[in-house]
Design an enzyme around this catalytic site. Structure first.
Site, PDB file in Angstrom:
ATOM      1  N   GLY A 181      47.346  45.698  41.635  1.00 17.24           N
ATOM      2  CA  GLY A 181      46.684  44.385  41.605  1.00 17.24           C
ATOM      3  C   GLY A 181      45.179  44.527  41.560  1.00 17.24           C
ATOM      4  CG  ASN A 182      42.835  41.834  39.910  1.00 18.28           C
ATOM      5  OD1 ASN A 182      42.377  40.835  40.433  1.00 18.28           O
ATOM      6  ND2 ASN A 182      43.713  41.784  38.902  1.00 18.28           N
ATOM      7  NE  ARG A 183      38.150  45.789  45.844  1.00 18.06           N
ATOM      8  CZ  ARG A 183      38.546  46.299  46.997  1.00 18.06           C
ATOM      9  NH1 ARG A 183      38.932  45.492  47.975  1.00 18.06           N
ATOM     10  NH2 ARG A 183      38.557  47.600  47.171  1.00 18.06           N
ATOM     11  CB  SER A 184      40.685  38.143  40.889  1.00 13.18           C
ATOM     12  OG  SER A 184      40.309  36.828  40.584  1.00 13.18           O
ATOM     13  CB  ALA A 187      41.064  39.679  37.466  1.00 14.61           C
TER      14      ALA A 187
END
Ligand code: C5P
Length: 394
Positions: free
Chosen positions: A207-210, A274
């Site tokens: 995943g990502n930090r968005s 993102a």
């Protein structure tokens, strides 16, 4: 269905012009506004609760300590689309400018993202006082709409600027504010927000930090301007903006399917999400053991916005790019490659952007204009973004 403003708070400050707001309330009701009156405690010295309750056919309270079980300031803030304060006294203006919350009305103003309109009325010396001048300027900077008082005979023997304008003038000022701020009525806005997740196995994901804060801020701004808003929400934990259709997605594939489903029916697409660039080639059906976890082979995801922009007819498409350095050439390349009308190059070098309420960067338009954005609130950026595309949308 285009959204029309229907629920309005009529805030009443403690000035003699409070009695004129009884007529204002009547005229608003005739125009089919559903009005809740919130006087300040001192306003009741001029016009009492009984009058407001009889005229509005609603309960009228002035403090957060009344009807505590209803959490009235938060409820009223969420329900109402516009707060009109008439008269706005010097003291009330000062308290709002300071962010005070010492009665129900100021609590409500703080808690609400509605359109806010002030109709000041006071003695000319108070209106011209440097403190009032500075407070008004500050509130205008924060997006409050402030009507200029009328000039003429005041309560005492004096005359000058500071009279409450006639009801008909207040109503036409209000209509002009609504027309200006509701410039997206009839427009359908599709916003992707958050970050997609790609399953590795039933337990883990890439995943990502968005956080979704920027996408949700664009959604709120578009709703406030009258648009019909759909959010494709990828793993966002923020509350749904009231009035938006929110569709939850998890993976890039889910987002691709929903984008395909909604794009043709859209006037403006804002790709704030993102999107994971790659996903595991194989998704474990059971939790992977440590030894098979050392290497995960990945396959690239399609570029969703580049793909959907191929189907573009009249749609305006806005993309975001998060970069650890302000690389304008790279942002220009993305703008072209992805078929965008506008890109916001987000400077994430400070590490503050993800999950933060503020942002900084630069907008680049398809015709090569660069508009730098110094550190701003994400809501302010959302407003700027809509301002930049509005002429193309019409
Ligand atoms: O190439 P980059 O990830 O920096 O581009 C960011 C923009 O492209 C964002 O608007 C994002 O939503 C979109 N994007 C996409 N599909 C991808 C990757 C990014 O639509 N696979």
């Amino acid at each position: 269905m285009p959204k029309r403003i229907s629920k309005v708070i009529l805030g009443v400050g403690g000035g003699i012009a409070a009695y004129k707001s009884c007529d204002l309330l009547r005229r608003l009701q005739e125009r089919n506004y559903d009005v809740t009156v919130v006087p300040t405690p001192s306003a009741l010295n001029f016009v009492g609760t009984a009058t407001w309750e009889a005229l509005s056919a609603k309960k009228v309270t002035t403090q957060v300590w009344e009807s505590v079980d209803e959490v009235r300031h938060v409820k009223l803030a969420a329900e109402n689309e516009l707060i009109l304060i008439s008269p706005a006294t010097a003291d009330l203006i000062a308290r709002i400018a300071m962010g005070r919350a010492d009665d129900l009305l100021t609590n409500l103003v703080l808690a609400s993202s509605a359109i806010k309109v002030l109709i000041p009325a006071m003695h000319p010396n108070m209106w011209n006082n440097a403190a009032t001048v500075a407070n008004i300027a500050l509130l205008q900077e924060r997006g409050f709409h402030v009507m200029r008082p009328a000039t003429g005979r005041l309560t005492g023997a004096d005359s000058g600027i500071g009279r409450l304008p006639d009801t008909s003038e207040i109503l036409s000022y209000l209509a002009s504010v609504i027309a200006d701020t509701q410039d997206l009525i009839g427009k359908r806005v599709l916003i992707t927000a958050g970050g997609t997740r790609e399953a590795i196995d039933p337990v883990r994901y890439i995943g990502n930090r968005s956080s979704g804060k920027q996408g949700y801020a664009v959604a709120q701004a578009a709703l406030d301007r009258g648009a019909e808003v759909t959010i494709l929400s990828a793993n966002v934990t923020l509350p749904d903006p009231v009035g938006a259709t929110v569709i939850s997605v998890e993976s890039t594939k889910d987002l691709e399917i929903e984008l395909e489903r909604h794009f043709q029916n859209t006037d403006l697409l804002v790709m704030a999400a993102a999107v994971a660039d790659a996903r595991p080639t194989h998704v474990g059906t059971e939790k992977l053991k440590k030894d098979s976890y050392r290497e995960i082979s990945l396959v690239e995801n399609p570029d969703l916005v580049a793909q959907i922009s191929q189907q573009k007819r009249k749609q305006i498409i806005v993309g975001f790019a998060a970069e650890t350095s302000l690389n304008i050439a790279e942002a220009n390349r993305k703008l072209l490659a992805k078929g965008l009308d506008l890109i916001y190059l987000n400077d994430v070098s400070t590490g503050e952007i993800f999950g933060s309420d503020s942002t900084q960067g630069v907008f680049i338009t398809a015709d090569g204009k660069e508009i730098p954005v110094s550190k701003s609130n994400k809501a302010t950026l959302a407003g700027q973004l809509l301002d930049l595309v509005i002429s193309k949308l019409n």
